[in-house]
Design a protein around this motif. Structure first.
Motif, PDB file in Angstrom:
ATOM      1  N   ASN A  39      56.182  22.005  21.500  1.00 20.12           N
ATOM      2  CA  ASN A  39      54.780  21.960  21.079  1.00 20.12           C
ATOM      3  C   ASN A  39      53.852  21.351  22.120  1.00 20.12           C
ATOM      4  O   ASN A  39      52.656  21.196  21.882  1.00 20.12           O
ATOM      5  CB  ASN A  39      54.649  21.186  19.764  1.00 20.12           C
ATOM      6  N   GLY A  40      54.384  21.003  23.290  1.00 18.06           N
ATOM      7  CA  GLY A  40      53.530  20.471  24.345  1.00 18.06           C
ATOM      8  C   GLY A  40      52.689  21.549  25.009  1.00 18.06           C
ATOM      9  O   GLY A  40      52.982  22.743  24.910  1.00 18.06           O
TER      10      GLY A  40
ATOM     11  N   ILE B 273      52.183  22.450  28.259  1.00 21.97           N
ATOM     12  CA  ILE B 273      52.880  23.286  29.236  1.00 21.97           C
ATOM     13  C   ILE B 273      54.041  24.031  28.587  1.00 21.97           C
ATOM     14  O   ILE B 273      54.265  25.218  28.849  1.00 21.97           O
ATOM     15  CB  ILE B 273      53.378  22.440  30.418  1.00 21.97           C
ATOM     16  N   ALA B 274      54.784  23.354  27.716  1.00 22.82           N
ATOM     17  CA  ALA B 274      55.978  23.960  27.110  1.00 22.82           C
ATOM     18  C   ALA B 274      55.630  25.160  26.236  1.00 22.82           C
ATOM     19  O   ALA B 274      56.351  26.167  26.243  1.00 22.82           O
ATOM     20  CB  ALA B 274      56.729  22.918  26.286  1.00 22.82           C
ATOM     21  N   ALA B 275      54.548  25.088  25.480  1.00 20.81           N
ATOM     22  CA  ALA B 275      54.170  26.198  24.601  1.00 20.81           C
ATOM     23  C   ALA B 275      53.824  27.440  25.415  1.00 20.81           C
ATOM     24  O   ALA B 275      54.247  28.556  25.087  1.00 20.81           O
ATOM     25  CB  ALA B 275      52.992  25.792  23.717  1.00 20.81           C
ATOM     26  N   VAL B 276      53.054  27.258  26.480  1.00 15.82           N
ATOM     27  CA  VAL B 276      52.701  28.386  27.353  1.00 15.82           C
ATOM     28  C   VAL B 276      53.965  28.944  28.018  1.00 15.82           C
ATOM     29  O   VAL B 276      54.135  30.161  28.144  1.00 15.82           O
ATOM     30  CB  VAL B 276      51.670  27.953  28.417  1.00 15.82           C
ATOM     31  N   THR B 277      54.855  28.050  28.413  1.00 14.67           N
ATOM     32  CA  THR B 277      56.104  28.467  29.053  1.00 14.67           C
ATOM     33  C   THR B 277      56.988  29.237  28.079  1.00 14.67           C
ATOM     34  O   THR B 277      57.602  30.257  28.443  1.00 14.67           O
ATOM     35  CB  THR B 277      56.854  27.246  29.607  1.00 14.67           C
ATOM     36  N   ALA B 278      57.052  28.781  26.849  1.00 14.42           N
ATOM     37  CA  ALA B 278      57.853  29.482  25.836  1.00 14.42           C
ATOM     38  C   ALA B 278      57.353  30.909  25.648  1.00 14.42           C
ATOM     39  O   ALA B 278      58.148  31.856  25.597  1.00 14.42           O
ATOM     40  CB  ALA B 278      57.806  28.722  24.515  1.00 14.42           C
ATOM     41  N   LYS B 279      56.042  31.071  25.543  1.00 19.00           N
ATOM     42  CA  LYS B 279      55.492  32.422  25.379  1.00 19.00           C
ATOM     43  C   LYS B 279      55.800  33.284  26.602  1.00 19.00           C
ATOM     44  O   LYS B 279      56.104  34.481  26.468  1.00 19.00           O
ATOM     45  CB  LYS B 279      53.989  32.384  25.139  1.00 19.00           C
TER      46      LYS B 279
ATOM     47  N   THR C 155      57.733  15.728  27.959  1.00 16.77           N
ATOM     48  CA  THR C 155      57.289  14.576  28.736  1.00 16.77           C
ATOM     49  C   THR C 155      55.926  14.127  28.235  1.00 16.77           C
ATOM     50  O   THR C 155      54.983  14.919  28.188  1.00 16.77           O
ATOM     51  CB  THR C 155      57.219  14.906  30.240  1.00 16.77           C
ATOM     52  N   PRO C 156      55.787  12.870  27.820  1.00 15.53           N
ATOM     53  CA  PRO C 156      54.484  12.388  27.369  1.00 15.53           C
ATOM     54  C   PRO C 156      53.535  12.195  28.536  1.00 15.53           C
ATOM     55  O   PRO C 156      53.942  11.739  29.607  1.00 15.53           O
ATOM     56  CB  PRO C 156      54.819  11.045  26.707  1.00 15.53           C
ATOM     57  N   VAL C 157      52.284  12.578  28.335  1.00 12.77           N
ATOM     58  CA  VAL C 157      51.247  12.316  29.339  1.00 12.77           C
ATOM     59  C   VAL C 157      50.237  11.376  28.699  1.00 12.77           C
ATOM     60  O   VAL C 157      49.393  11.784  27.909  1.00 12.77           O
ATOM     61  CB  VAL C 157      50.554  13.615  29.799  1.00 12.77           C
ATOM     62  N   ALA C 158      50.378  10.103  28.997  1.00 15.78           N
ATOM     63  CA  ALA C 158      49.492   9.077  28.443  1.00 15.78           C
ATOM     64  C   ALA C 158      49.355   7.975  29.476  1.00 15.78           C
ATOM     65  O   ALA C 158      50.222   7.785  30.330  1.00 15.78           O
ATOM     66  CB  ALA C 158      50.069   8.531  27.144  1.00 15.78           C
TER      67      ALA C 158
ATOM     68  N   ALA D 262      45.235  26.691  26.971  1.00 17.53           N
ATOM     69  CA  ALA D 262      46.319  26.285  26.083  1.00 17.53           C
ATOM     70  C   ALA D 262      46.670  27.437  25.154  1.00 17.53           C
ATOM     71  O   ALA D 262      45.814  28.259  24.806  1.00 17.53           O
ATOM     72  CB  ALA D 262      45.902  25.060  25.267  1.00 17.53           C
ATOM     73  N   LEU D 263      47.930  27.509  24.742  1.00 20.59           N
ATOM     74  CA  LEU D 263      48.345  28.574  23.836  1.00 20.59           C
ATOM     75  C   LEU D 263      47.628  28.447  22.504  1.00 20.59           C
ATOM     76  O   LEU D 263      47.228  29.454  21.899  1.00 20.59           O
ATOM     77  CB  LEU D 263      49.863  28.522  23.627  1.00 20.59           C
TER      78      LEU D 263
END
Length: 353
Positions: A12-13, A15-21, A86-89, A205-206
């Protein structure tokens, strides 16, 4: 015919969501991990619904990525692993210790599970960061994949809870990638291991953010300039975005290439870096692309302070980055054009303006 099943952590991150698609669109099956199944519902009932319904997308729950064996079930039968959780904070009220622990142990845990995945696993890609590359070498200097951040971890050890939040984040990225390569040296796995080191990631974003508060930190400069807010804002953190950027869709494509070409990428790092953005260049691009918004987008001094090819403006005063190696992992060998990336990012945020 499926090209195989890829495990993507942190589905659900951004980058990860776009990568999954990207993987799903290119005939892979995807198994995505999330901390809570509910956090993936917006994807499985939205842009990825057809894949979820067909069985091409499977979502599994991994509540705590630092627990030994957390990924043992998730890795079974996969042909590739993209560790993107990976958290971005930049705000860590409990200090650096839990952040460093999560970064290092989270990486080691999924790697240990990967050893149990089976012989069909061919490639493991970790999403690192340019933060693990850049150091304090004074300009003029151009960073490549041979460089390592060698200052952040000692600073954290020295300053403890007094360490600025951004520096804690930087140290965690450097420590996690070093743990990744140390594990490879020790375990000598049969599958390939490679790392992607992107700079600030922008692009659509996706699932577009539902409110300004949900706008990601790396795309916030585009949003603020597009919406007419001052940039940087008065409460801007130490690192305010802009500078070296890459499109999220390019990071997704690079991840897929690394999964598909294990022998070529094994043992390699790849910097993901396309261009340099400034407040002025973003304003100029958006004022031209969205003439109806010219009234709210600050004009500044058009054409000033940046190069027309969107490279670093003054290499004698700033550190530069070499993204040419990562370019080789892209279709056609080129990053998405700078203007397109800025415009597509703005379109993804237009409903909030």
């Amino acid at each position: 015919m499926s090209k195989g099943t890829v495990l993507i952590s942190g589905l659900n991150g951004y980058i990860a969501a776009v990568t999954a698609k990207h993987f799903l669109d290119n005939d892979y099956k995807v198994r995505g991990t999330v901390r809570r199944l509910a956090s993936a519902e917006s994807l499985t009932t939205g842009p990825l619904m057809k894949y979820a319904e067909s069985g091409a997308l499977e979502v599994v729950e991994v509540p705590d990525i630092t627990v030994d064996g957390a990924f043992d079930e998730a890795v079974k039968g996969v042909t590739g692993i993209a560790h993107l959780a990976t958290p971005v904070a930049f705000d860590f009220p409990d200090g650096p210790e839990p952040v460093m622990k999560a970064a290092i142990q989270g990486t080691q845990t999924i790697l240990n599970s990967a050893l149990k995945a089976g012989p069909q696993l061919k490639s493991f890609v970790v999403l690192s960061s340019i933060a693990a590359v850049r150091n304090l070498t004074p300009p003029p200097y151009t960073f490549t994949e041979k460089d390592w951040n060698d200052f952040a971890e000692p600073m954290v050890m020295q300053n403890g809870k007094d360490t600025p939040g951004f520096m804690i984040y930087v140290a965690s990225k450097a420590a996690a990638e070093k743990a990744f390569w140390a594990w490879r040296d020790e375990k000598k796995p049969s599958f390939a291991m490679s790392a992607l080191n992107p700079v600030f990631v922008i692009g659509p974003a996706l699932i577009p953010p539902k409110s300004p508060a949900e706008v990601g930190g790396t795309v916030k400069p585009v949003f603020d300039i597009f919406s007419g807010n001052p940039w940087p804002p008065a409460d801007a953190p130490i690192v305010a975005g802009l500078g070296h950027i890459v499109d999220v869709r390019d990071v997704a494509a690079q991840t897929e290439y690394a999964i598909a070409h294990p022998k070529e990428v094994d043992g390699e790092r790849y910097i993901s870096y396309a261009s340099v953005a400034t407040a002025q260049s973003i304003a100029d691009i958006l004022r031209k692309a969205f003439p109806e918004a010219m009234g709210r987008i600050a004009e500044g001094t058009p054409g000033q302070g940046y190069n027309k090819d969107y490279t670093l403006f003054d290499k004698t005063k700033e550190q530069d980055i070499d993204g040419s190696k990562g370019k080789k992992l892209l279709p056609g060998g080129e990053y998405i054009p700078h203007e397109q990336s800025i415009i597509d990012t703005a379109k993804n945020l237009a409903h909030l303006v």
